[in-house]
Design a protein around this motif. Structure first.
Motif, mmCIF file in Angstrom:
data_model
loop_
_atom_site.group_PDB
_atom_site.id
_atom_site.type_symbol
_atom_site.label_atom_id
_atom_site.label_comp_id
_atom_site.label_asym_id
_atom_site.label_seq_id
_atom_site.Cartn_x
_atom_site.Cartn_y
_atom_site.Cartn_z
ATOM 1 N N ARG A 160 0.886 -1.161 0.000
ATOM 2 C CA ARG A 160 0.000 0.000 0.000
ATOM 3 C C ARG A 160 0.911 1.195 0.000
ATOM 4 N NH1 ARG A 160 -5.324 1.688 3.624
ATOM 5 N NH2 ARG A 160 -5.275 3.891 3.009
ATOM 6 N N HIS A 161 0.852 1.990 -1.068
ATOM 7 C CA HIS A 161 1.773 3.105 -1.171
ATOM 8 C C HIS A 161 1.152 4.247 -1.968
ATOM 9 C CE1 HIS A 161 2.483 0.876 -4.942
ATOM 10 N NE2 HIS A 161 2.891 2.023 -5.452
ATOM 11 N N GLN A 162 1.667 5.410 -1.694
ATOM 12 C CA GLN A 162 1.298 6.624 -2.426
ATOM 13 C C GLN A 162 2.560 7.189 -3.061
ATOM 14 O OE1 GLN A 162 -2.277 7.950 0.668
ATOM 15 N NE2 GLN A 162 -0.650 9.387 0.214
ATOM 16 N N ALA A 163 2.396 7.744 -4.238
ATOM 17 C CA ALA A 163 3.549 8.200 -5.004
ATOM 18 C C ALA A 163 4.368 9.246 -4.255
ATOM 19 C CB ALA A 163 3.089 8.758 -6.351
ATOM 20 N N ASP A 164 3.705 10.057 -3.438
ATOM 21 C CA ASP A 164 4.414 11.130 -2.734
ATOM 22 C C ASP A 164 5.141 10.637 -1.478
ATOM 23 O OD1 ASP A 164 3.498 12.888 -4.633
ATOM 24 O OD2 ASP A 164 1.791 13.562 -3.424
ATOM 25 N N ASN A 165 4.863 9.410 -1.052
ATOM 26 C CA ASN A 165 5.513 8.877 0.153
ATOM 27 C C ASN A 165 6.794 8.149 -0.224
ATOM 28 O OD1 ASN A 165 3.199 9.739 1.407
ATOM 29 N ND2 ASN A 165 2.374 7.703 1.785
ATOM 30 N N ASN A 166 7.836 8.329 0.574
ATOM 31 C CA ASN A 166 9.067 7.588 0.279
ATOM 32 C C ASN A 166 9.575 6.767 1.460
ATOM 33 O OD1 ASN A 166 10.092 9.541 1.962
ATOM 34 N ND2 ASN A 166 11.734 10.191 0.581
ATOM 35 N N LEU A 253 13.793 -4.756 -2.157
ATOM 36 C CA LEU A 253 14.166 -3.615 -1.319
ATOM 37 C C LEU A 253 15.101 -2.679 -2.080
ATOM 38 C CD1 LEU A 253 14.675 -5.315 2.169
ATOM 39 C CD2 LEU A 253 12.595 -4.361 1.159
ATOM 40 N N LYS A 254 16.011 -3.253 -2.843
ATOM 41 C CA LYS A 254 16.922 -2.418 -3.641
ATOM 42 C C LYS A 254 16.153 -1.638 -4.705
ATOM 43 C CE LYS A 254 21.253 -2.526 -6.251
ATOM 44 N NZ LYS A 254 20.767 -1.691 -7.370
ATOM 45 N N ALA A 255 15.143 -2.273 -5.306
ATOM 46 C CA ALA A 255 14.333 -1.574 -6.303
ATOM 47 C C ALA A 255 13.608 -0.387 -5.674
ATOM 48 C CB ALA A 255 13.328 -2.540 -6.928
ATOM 49 N N ILE A 256 13.152 -0.553 -4.433
ATOM 50 C CA ILE A 256 12.501 0.555 -3.726
ATOM 51 C C ILE A 256 13.477 1.694 -3.498
ATOM 52 C CG2 ILE A 256 11.543 1.234 -1.480
ATOM 53 C CD1 ILE A 256 10.139 -1.502 -1.412
ATOM 54 N N THR A 257 14.655 1.383 -2.983
ATOM 55 C CA THR A 257 15.628 2.446 -2.678
ATOM 56 C C THR A 257 16.212 3.061 -3.942
ATOM 57 O OG1 THR A 257 17.411 0.809 -2.398
ATOM 58 C CG2 THR A 257 16.188 1.455 -0.432
ATOM 59 N N ASP A 258 16.325 2.271 -5.017
ATOM 60 C CA ASP A 258 16.830 2.827 -6.279
ATOM 61 C C ASP A 258 15.892 3.897 -6.835
ATOM 62 O OD1 ASP A 258 19.067 1.245 -6.212
ATOM 63 O OD2 ASP A 258 18.380 -0.179 -7.736
ATOM 64 N N LYS A 259 14.613 3.811 -6.461
ATOM 65 C CA LYS A 259 13.637 4.805 -6.918
ATOM 66 C C LYS A 259 13.446 5.935 -5.908
ATOM 67 C CE LYS A 259 10.970 1.518 -9.711
ATOM 68 N NZ LYS A 259 9.662 0.852 -9.897
ATOM 69 N N GLY A 260 14.330 5.993 -4.912
ATOM 70 C CA GLY A 260 14.255 7.071 -3.930
ATOM 71 C C GLY A 260 13.527 6.720 -2.658
ATOM 72 N N GLY A 261 13.036 5.495 -2.541
ATOM 73 C CA GLY A 261 12.361 5.075 -1.328
ATOM 74 C C GLY A 261 13.338 4.828 -0.194
ATOM 75 N N GLU A 369 13.131 13.915 9.172
ATOM 76 C CA GLU A 369 14.570 14.200 9.278
ATOM 77 C C GLU A 369 15.231 13.421 10.398
ATOM 78 O OE1 GLU A 369 12.261 17.706 11.143
ATOM 79 O OE2 GLU A 369 12.146 16.434 9.342
ATOM 80 N N GLU A 370 14.443 12.817 11.303
ATOM 81 C CA GLU A 370 15.036 12.020 12.362
ATOM 82 C C GLU A 370 15.421 10.620 11.900
ATOM 83 O OE1 GLU A 370 13.378 12.800 16.508
ATOM 84 O OE2 GLU A 370 11.666 13.333 15.226
ATOM 85 N N TYR A 371 14.954 10.234 10.724
ATOM 86 C CA TYR A 371 15.366 8.966 10.126
ATOM 87 C C TYR A 371 16.601 9.236 9.274
ATOM 88 C CZ TYR A 371 10.798 6.945 11.338
ATOM 89 O OH TYR A 371 9.692 6.492 12.011
ATOM 90 N N HIS A 372 17.688 8.590 9.598
ATOM 91 C CA HIS A 372 18.916 8.728 8.806
ATOM 92 C C HIS A 372 19.037 7.513 7.917
ATOM 93 C CE1 HIS A 372 20.636 11.191 12.419
ATOM 94 N NE2 HIS A 372 19.611 11.777 11.817
ATOM 95 N N TYR A 373 19.544 7.700 6.744
ATOM 96 C CA TYR A 373 19.534 6.617 5.777
ATOM 97 C C TYR A 373 20.911 6.412 5.173
ATOM 98 C CZ TYR A 373 14.663 7.999 6.029
ATOM 99 O OH TYR A 373 13.426 8.334 6.472
ATOM 100 N N VAL A 374 21.109 5.199 4.660
ATOM 101 C CA VAL A 374 22.259 4.898 3.823
ATOM 102 C C VAL A 374 21.852 5.205 2.394
ATOM 103 C CG1 VAL A 374 23.804 3.101 2.982
ATOM 104 C CG2 VAL A 374 23.117 3.134 5.379
ATOM 105 N N GLU A 375 22.555 6.094 1.767
ATOM 106 C CA GLU A 375 22.189 6.476 0.396
ATOM 107 C C GLU A 375 22.889 5.569 -0.617
ATOM 108 O OE1 GLU A 375 19.918 8.479 -0.168
ATOM 109 O OE2 GLU A 375 19.686 9.518 1.733
#
Length: 375
Positions: A160-166, A253-261, A369-375
């Motif tokens: 369940r996802h919305q395009a504006d949510n990452n 999961l990689k496909a999600i993050t590759d698209k900016g998720g 902004e409190e969630y830090h991520y590996v880019e």
């Protein structure tokens, strides 16, 4: 004496046994000198837990009770016997133990199969029917197939996802096939998140969710205790990725993050001897730093007097455990949600529902902004 190593069943003069069922497993069978029918179960992985799954049918030409003994080659069976006359409604069987064996009498119904299992089975088709039911009531869900298992079975997922949510929550289940109470908790947890409410509305306005409820369909179909069709423990494969099932999740999961998720949290459902939450240790470099502890404190407050939240932190970088993979790859919290083998069904539902509500609240309490991520 009759001894059989047949995979699908064995026949005696008045009684027949069969494991040609979804999640079927019963091992060797023989009739002992005292007239009992003994099934000898073979563990897959004695180094972790020696007690394997069982699920079989018994057919008798009489209505007398059928005396059954379960043996596990020197180990005690973990799962207490349950029976059903229709494969749908289950109840516990009285039992006794001696010499590392479990003895019980199965109610006989002349000419009709009676089912015996360590837990109420939830098979591959049950997940398909569950997802069909969700599709009828939740048209916002997207159902996908991640790929094929080693034996060619579909590995289903839905989002369940919305395009504006990452920001993404990931829910995973059934790495170990017979961990049924954990499977039940995943269903209840998920249905609560999907329940229409002001809380879920706020949650889905910000977060996306990926569900992979049944990652090991080959193991489920075969009645395996821990393993895939290649005799591998999926929850020890998240570093080497030798199994197609774990690779498919990694690729998604990689496909999600590759698209900016951004993967922000993951819950992996299991069963063990008692209710416990396996977490990453305090001080482990994850963000938000206190999300897990905040959630579990809220869960304890919510269920106060009915449920005691037990937490076991741990880090095993070389073991290939799923929660470690999430924590080390994405630097975000992950948790192994373990349900007791004998936790009552209504309590499983109550805790899972409370866990879903409190997790949504806890995740919303942190700013992006409190969630830090590996880019």
């Amino acid at each position: 004496m009759f001894l059989s190593t047949a995979v699908f069943g064995c026949d005696f003069e008045q009684v027949s046994f069969s494991d040609a069922l979804p999640m079927g497993r019963m091992g060797q069978c023989e009739q002992t000198a005292d007239g009992r029918y003994q099934l000898t179960l073979e563990p897959e992985n004695t180094s972790i837990n020696p007690s394997p799954w069982y699920h079989f049918g018994v057919t008798s030409n009489q209505s007398d009770s059928i005396p059954v003994t379960l043996a596990v080659n020197g180990y005690l069976p973990r799962y207490l016997p349950k029976y059903s006359s229709d494969g749908i409604h289950w109840q516990s069987l009285p039992f006794d133990t001696a010499d590392n064996k479990v003895m019980f009498d199965v109610p006989g119904v002349a000419g009709k199969m009676v089912y015996v299992a360590g837990q109420h089975p939830i098979g591959n088709q049950d997940y398909i029917e569950w997802q069909k039911a969700l599709a009828r009531t939740h048209n916002e869900l997207e159902f996908i197939v991640l790929g094929k298992s080693k034996q060619g079975k579909d590995i289903h997922a839905f989002t369940r996802h919305q395009a504006d949510n990452n920001e993404w929550l990931v829910v995973l289940g059934r790495q170990h096939p017979p961990e049924i109470t954990g499977a039940q908790a995943l269903l209840d947890f998920s249905e609560e998140i999907l329940q229409e409410s002001p809380l879920s509305h706020r949650f889905f306005n910000r977060f996306n969710v990926l569900w992979i409820p049944n990652i090991n369909p080959d193991g489920v179909a075969a009645g395996n205790w821990r393993h895939t069709s290649e005799d591998q423990d999926l929850n020890r494969d998240w570093n080497k990725f030798t199994q197609v099932e774990s690779r498919l999740v990694k690729e998604k999961l990689k496909a999600i993050t590759d698209k900016g998720g951004k993967i922000v949290f993951s819950v992996d459902f299991h069963s063990t001897y008692y209710d416990v939450f396996y977490t990453m240790p305090e001080g482990y470099e994850l963000a938000p730093k206190n999300l897990t502890s905040s959630w579990l404190k809220d869960l304890q407050d919510y269920t106060n007097g009915i449920f005691k939240v037990t937490i076991k932190p741990g880090s095993n970088p070389d073991n290939g455990v799923y929660k470690q993979f999430i924590a080390d790859t994405y630097k975000v919290p992950a948790i192994t949600y373990e349900v007791g083998d004998n936790t009552p069904r209504e309590k499983v539902r109550y805790i899972a529902t409370a866990a879903a509500k409190t997790l949504m609240t806890s995740m919303l309490s942190y700013a992006p902004e409190e969630y830090h991520y590996v880019e």
